[in-house]
Write an enzyme that holds these catalytic residues in place. Structure first.
Site, mmCIF file in Angstrom:
data_model
loop_
_atom_site.group_PDB
_atom_site.id
_atom_site.type_symbol
_atom_site.label_atom_id
_atom_site.label_comp_id
_atom_site.label_asym_id
_atom_site.label_seq_id
_atom_site.Cartn_x
_atom_site.Cartn_y
_atom_site.Cartn_z
ATOM 1 N NE ARG A 106 63.277 -39.532 60.758
ATOM 2 C CZ ARG A 106 64.018 -40.544 60.321
ATOM 3 N NH1 ARG A 106 65.259 -40.682 60.724
ATOM 4 N NH2 ARG A 106 63.525 -41.425 59.478
ATOM 5 C CG ASN A 134 62.273 -41.200 63.881
ATOM 6 O OD1 ASN A 134 61.638 -40.156 63.920
ATOM 7 N ND2 ASN A 134 62.159 -42.049 62.883
#
Length: 122
Positions: free
Chosen positions: A47, A65
């Site tokens: 990320r 996520n």
């Protein structure tokens, strides 16, 4: 030489400002696309790297996520930059990630960007 001593010179040299100016001056269509990335993509700073790459390319959107062990999000910006980011998501990712599949859907042209930055959603 004057520009280098001018107080605004620092602002003009900022990558973010230049990227925004280039995007604003471009006649390129703005697009939006949703994505989901499969493989070893959680617990490997995926990320964080995605956010950094998106910002580097002057894109906006988000990344998060999922409970299924994937990473999903949305990209928005000039078509060529979104395509460049899609390639990055398919083949590069973070250094310790292992991407097995990348899915892109809901691609559409947008009149304006729906996000103001590129965020990590927790």
């Amino acid at each position: 030489m004057f520009l280098n001593r001018h107080p605004l010179a620092v602002v003009w040299r900022s990558r973010g400002i230049l990227t925004a100016l280039r995007s604003a001056m471009s006649n390129e269509d703005l697009i939006s696309v949703d994505y989901e990335i499969f493989g070893r993509v959680q617990g490997v700073f995926f990320r964080k790297y995605t956010q950094a790459e998106g910002k580097k390319l002057g894109l906006v959107g988000w990344v998060q996520n999922t409970g299924a062990g994937t990473v999903q999000g949305q990209l928005q910006g000039p078509c060529s930059k979104v395509k460049e980011m899609q390639e990055w998501l398919k083949s590069t990712g973070s250094p310790k990630s292992h991407i097995t599949k990348a899915e892109f859907k809901n691609e559409k042209t947008v009149d304006s960007l729906e996000h103001s930055s590129f965020n990590i959603v927790k």
